[in-house]
Design a protein around this motif. Structure first.
Motif, PDB file in Angstrom:
ATOM      1  N   ALA A  22      26.564  34.253  43.119  1.00 39.63           N
ATOM      2  CA  ALA A  22      25.694  34.355  41.950  1.00 39.63           C
ATOM      3  C   ALA A  22      26.098  35.534  41.064  1.00 39.63           C
ATOM      4  CB  ALA A  22      24.241  34.490  42.387  1.00 39.63           C
ATOM      5  N   ALA A  23      26.531  36.629  41.680  1.00 47.84           N
ATOM      6  CA  ALA A  23      26.931  37.806  40.905  1.00 47.84           C
ATOM      7  C   ALA A  23      28.238  37.582  40.158  1.00 47.84           C
ATOM      8  CB  ALA A  23      27.071  39.012  41.830  1.00 47.84           C
ATOM      9  N   ASN A  24      29.081  36.663  40.633  1.00 43.92           N
ATOM     10  CA  ASN A  24      30.384  36.429  40.026  1.00 43.92           C
ATOM     11  C   ASN A  24      30.448  35.141  39.209  1.00 43.92           C
ATOM     12  OD1 ASN A  24      31.621  38.740  41.079  1.00 43.92           O
ATOM     13  ND2 ASN A  24      31.824  37.745  43.064  1.00 43.92           N
ATOM     14  N   THR A  25      29.340  34.542  38.923  1.00 39.71           N
ATOM     15  CA  THR A  25      29.343  33.259  38.232  1.00 39.71           C
ATOM     16  C   THR A  25      29.432  33.417  36.721  1.00 39.71           C
ATOM     17  OG1 THR A  25      28.242  31.134  38.067  1.00 39.71           O
ATOM     18  CG2 THR A  25      26.817  33.036  38.049  1.00 39.71           C
ATOM     19  N   THR A  26      29.866  32.360  36.040  1.00 46.71           N
ATOM     20  CA  THR A  26      29.845  32.325  34.582  1.00 46.71           C
ATOM     21  C   THR A  26      28.757  31.348  34.146  1.00 46.71           C
ATOM     22  OG1 THR A  26      31.517  30.593  34.547  1.00 46.71           O
ATOM     23  CG2 THR A  26      32.292  32.872  34.327  1.00 46.71           C
ATOM     24  N   GLU A  27      27.671  31.296  34.893  1.00 42.11           N
ATOM     25  CA  GLU A  27      26.564  30.411  34.577  1.00 42.11           C
ATOM     26  C   GLU A  27      25.303  31.231  34.356  1.00 42.11           C
ATOM     27  OE1 GLU A  27      26.419  27.751  37.891  1.00 42.11           O
ATOM     28  OE2 GLU A  27      28.236  26.718  37.277  1.00 42.11           O
ATOM     29  N   ALA A  28      24.430  30.720  33.497  1.00 39.77           N
ATOM     30  CA  ALA A  28      23.161  31.361  33.206  1.00 39.77           C
ATOM     31  C   ALA A  28      22.160  30.254  32.874  1.00 39.77           C
ATOM     32  CB  ALA A  28      23.327  32.332  32.032  1.00 39.77           C
ATOM     33  N   SER A  29      20.904  30.630  32.633  1.00 39.56           N
ATOM     34  CA  SER A  29      19.911  29.616  32.284  1.00 39.56           C
ATOM     35  C   SER A  29      18.851  30.203  31.376  1.00 39.56           C
ATOM     36  CB  SER A  29      19.274  29.036  33.549  1.00 39.56           C
ATOM     37  OG  SER A  29      18.509  30.022  34.201  1.00 39.56           O
ATOM     38  N   GLY A  30      18.104  29.299  30.722  1.00 40.34           N
ATOM     39  CA  GLY A  30      17.023  29.697  29.840  1.00 40.34           C
ATOM     40  C   GLY A  30      16.719  28.587  28.846  1.00 40.34           C
ATOM     41  N   THR A  31      15.875  28.910  27.853  1.00 43.27           N
ATOM     42  CA  THR A  31      15.491  27.920  26.842  1.00 43.27           C
ATOM     43  C   THR A  31      16.240  28.099  25.526  1.00 43.27           C
ATOM     44  OG1 THR A  31      13.638  29.305  26.141  1.00 43.27           O
ATOM     45  CG2 THR A  31      13.189  27.637  27.835  1.00 43.27           C
ATOM     46  N   ALA A  32      17.110  29.102  25.448  1.00 43.25           N
ATOM     47  CA  ALA A  32      17.936  29.322  24.253  1.00 43.25           C
ATOM     48  C   ALA A  32      19.303  29.832  24.703  1.00 43.25           C
ATOM     49  CB  ALA A  32      17.278  30.334  23.327  1.00 43.25           C
ATOM     50  N   PHE A  33      20.329  29.403  24.000  1.00 40.44           N
ATOM     51  CA  PHE A  33      21.683  29.827  24.344  1.00 40.44           C
ATOM     52  C   PHE A  33      21.911  31.285  23.987  1.00 40.44           C
ATOM     53  CE2 PHE A  33      22.501  25.187  23.578  1.00 40.44           C
ATOM     54  CZ  PHE A  33      22.835  24.873  24.878  1.00 40.44           C
ATOM     55  N   PRO A  34      22.774  31.983  24.720  1.00 39.74           N
ATOM     56  CA  PRO A  34      23.128  33.359  24.351  1.00 39.74           C
ATOM     57  C   PRO A  34      23.837  33.387  22.997  1.00 39.74           C
ATOM     58  CG  PRO A  34      24.284  32.653  26.359  1.00 39.74           C
ATOM     59  CD  PRO A  34      23.440  31.519  25.913  1.00 39.74           C
ATOM     60  N   SER A  35      23.713  34.504  22.284  1.00 38.56           N
ATOM     61  CA  SER A  35      24.242  34.577  20.912  1.00 38.56           C
ATOM     62  C   SER A  35      25.756  34.736  20.834  1.00 38.56           C
ATOM     63  CB  SER A  35      23.562  35.713  20.147  1.00 38.56           C
ATOM     64  OG  SER A  35      23.778  36.937  20.824  1.00 38.56           O
ATOM     65  N   SER A  36      26.401  35.379  21.777  1.00 41.42           N
ATOM     66  CA  SER A  36      27.855  35.576  21.741  1.00 41.42           C
ATOM     67  C   SER A  36      28.471  35.184  23.075  1.00 41.42           C
ATOM     68  CB  SER A  36      28.190  37.030  21.418  1.00 41.42           C
ATOM     69  OG  SER A  36      27.695  37.372  20.151  1.00 41.42           O
ATOM     70  N   PRO A  37      28.485  33.890  23.387  1.00 38.45           N
ATOM     71  CA  PRO A  37      28.983  33.470  24.695  1.00 38.45           C
ATOM     72  C   PRO A  37      30.505  33.475  24.764  1.00 38.45           C
ATOM     73  CG  PRO A  37      28.425  31.560  23.401  1.00 38.45           C
ATOM     74  CD  PRO A  37      28.028  32.757  22.588  1.00 38.45           C
ATOM     75  N   PRO A  38      31.047  33.715  25.949  1.00 41.16           N
ATOM     76  CA  PRO A  38      32.491  33.551  26.117  1.00 41.16           C
ATOM     77  C   PRO A  38      32.813  32.057  26.242  1.00 41.16           C
ATOM     78  CG  PRO A  38      31.496  34.193  28.191  1.00 41.16           C
ATOM     79  CD  PRO A  38      30.405  34.235  27.154  1.00 41.16           C
ATOM     80  N   THR A  39      34.002  31.672  25.838  1.00 44.67           N
ATOM     81  CA  THR A  39      34.432  30.283  26.002  1.00 44.67           C
ATOM     82  C   THR A  39      34.386  29.913  27.478  1.00 44.67           C
ATOM     83  OG1 THR A  39      35.838  30.409  24.051  1.00 44.67           O
ATOM     84  CG2 THR A  39      36.363  28.679  25.646  1.00 44.67           C
ATOM     85  N   GLY A  40      33.821  28.752  27.758  1.00 51.19           N
ATOM     86  CA  GLY A  40      33.729  28.269  29.124  1.00 51.19           C
ATOM     87  C   GLY A  40      32.428  28.598  29.828  1.00 51.19           C
ATOM     88  N   LEU A  41      31.554  29.382  29.189  1.00 52.44           N
ATOM     89  CA  LEU A  41      30.282  29.714  29.828  1.00 52.44           C
ATOM     90  C   LEU A  41      29.468  28.449  30.049  1.00 52.44           C
ATOM     91  CD1 LEU A  41      28.260  31.923  30.789  1.00 52.44           C
ATOM     92  CD2 LEU A  41      27.257  31.775  28.505  1.00 52.44           C
ATOM     93  N   ARG A  42      28.991  28.267  31.270  1.00 54.23           N
ATOM     94  CA  ARG A  42      28.068  27.166  31.581  1.00 54.23           C
ATOM     95  C   ARG A  42      26.661  27.731  31.521  1.00 54.23           C
ATOM     96  NH1 ARG A  42      29.113  22.655  35.227  1.00 54.23           N
ATOM     97  NH2 ARG A  42      27.412  23.541  36.414  1.00 54.23           N
ATOM     98  N   PHE A  43      25.745  26.945  30.946  1.00 57.08           N
ATOM     99  CA  PHE A  43      24.377  27.413  30.747  1.00 57.08           C
ATOM    100  C   PHE A  43      23.431  26.259  31.005  1.00 57.08           C
ATOM    101  CE2 PHE A  43      20.628  28.595  28.322  1.00 57.08           C
ATOM    102  CZ  PHE A  43      20.550  29.968  28.492  1.00 57.08           C
ATOM    103  N   TYR A  44      22.411  26.504  31.818  1.00 57.27           N
ATOM    104  CA  TYR A  44      21.419  25.467  32.097  1.00 57.27           C
ATOM    105  C   TYR A  44      20.275  25.617  31.110  1.00 57.27           C
ATOM    106  CZ  TYR A  44      18.028  22.506  34.400  1.00 57.27           C
ATOM    107  OH  TYR A  44      17.124  21.514  34.658  1.00 57.27           O
ATOM    108  N   ARG A  45      20.103  24.616  30.245  1.00 56.77           N
ATOM    109  CA  ARG A  45      18.980  24.625  29.301  1.00 56.77           C
ATOM    110  C   ARG A  45      17.769  24.064  30.031  1.00 56.77           C
ATOM    111  NH1 ARG A  45      19.296  25.057  23.561  1.00 56.77           N
ATOM    112  NH2 ARG A  45      17.123  24.431  23.709  1.00 56.77           N
ATOM    113  N   SER A  46      16.920  24.969  30.514  1.00 58.01           N
ATOM    114  CA  SER A  46      15.780  24.564  31.329  1.00 58.01           C
ATOM    115  C   SER A  46      14.772  23.735  30.529  1.00 58.01           C
ATOM    116  CB  SER A  46      15.104  25.798  31.942  1.00 58.01           C
ATOM    117  OG  SER A  46      14.726  26.722  30.936  1.00 58.01           O
ATOM    118  N   ASP A  47      14.703  23.922  29.214  1.00 58.00           N
ATOM    119  CA  ASP A  47      13.776  23.130  28.398  1.00 58.00           C
ATOM    120  C   ASP A  47      14.272  21.695  28.217  1.00 58.00           C
ATOM    121  OD1 ASP A  47      15.877  24.288  26.883  1.00 58.00           O
ATOM    122  OD2 ASP A  47      14.796  23.917  25.019  1.00 58.00           O
ATOM    123  N   LEU A  48      15.582  21.466  28.312  1.00 55.04           N
ATOM    124  CA  LEU A  48      16.163  20.130  28.149  1.00 55.04           C
ATOM    125  C   LEU A  48      16.514  19.482  29.489  1.00 55.04           C
ATOM    126  CD1 LEU A  48      18.631  20.933  25.220  1.00 55.04           C
ATOM    127  CD2 LEU A  48      16.371  19.863  25.063  1.00 55.04           C
TER     128      LEU A  48
END
Length: 186
Positions: A22-48
């Motif tokens: 978990a500490a070394n992952t390129t994944e995150a979650s929330g209801t809005a995307f981060p403003s300056s993401p690195p290419t390849g970042l995976r993000f779980y949109r919990s609202d969708l």
């Protein structure tokens, strides 16, 4: 003395591996995307309820959808709807796969031009996604499997269709089209 690990030891090791991962992952979650993401970042949109990834220009769904249609015995130029697509998110076409056969005459002077398009709801405007022709195909089943050759993100997007144009007098066309796409989330 027993040197085998206990269940408690294995559970502790499992939790430790999960914390390190978990500490070394390129994944995150929330209801809005981060403003300056690195290419390849995976993000779980919990609202969708969707996993998305940032491709360096846009957020796309990790899951890929497909739309498909088969038509046989076409003898005149026409447009054939493949599928309506959802309107709340634009499609990003990843690949177009077309299987086809021209029953008789098919050569450099007599061929079909096949254009996969995004079309608006009124069916009066279209944006090309991928185009090729049958001039080099023999009279057996052929396949065109490629990334979009014109535009991966059509501006007209209520449905996907295939437009079939005739040059000369080719034989009848049988065709099967599958379009693979992701949704553009932002």
């Amino acid at each position: 003395m027993n040197d085998l690990p206990t269940i408690r030891d294995l559970e502790h090791l499992k939790r430790r591996v999960e914390r390190i991962a978990a500490a070394n992952t390129t994944e995150a979650s929330g209801t809005a995307f981060p403003s300056s993401p690195p290419t390849g970042l995976r993000f779980y949109r919990s609202d969708l309820g969707w996993w998305c990834f940032y491709d360096g220009a846009r957020w796309l769904t990790c899951h890929e959808l497909s739309a498909q249609r088969g038509v046989t015995g076409l003898t005149v130029a026409t447009s054939v709807p493949i599928s309506d697509i959802r309107q709340d998110y634009a499609p990003y076409v990843a690949r177009c796969t077309t299987g086809y056969v021209v029953a008789t005459t098919n050569n450099g002077s007599n061929y079909w031009t096949i254009t996969i398009r995004g079309v608006n709801a009124a069916y009066n405007a279209a944006s090309s996604v991928h185009q090729f022709n049958t001039s080099a195909a023999s009279l057996t089943w052929a396949q065109n499997d490629a990334a979009p050759s014109v535009s991966a993100a059509p501006s007209n997007r209520a449905r996907i269709d295939v437009d079939l144009a005739v040059t000369g007098a080719p034989g009848s066309l049988s065709i099967y089209v599958t379009v693979y796409y992701r949704l553009i989330v932002t």
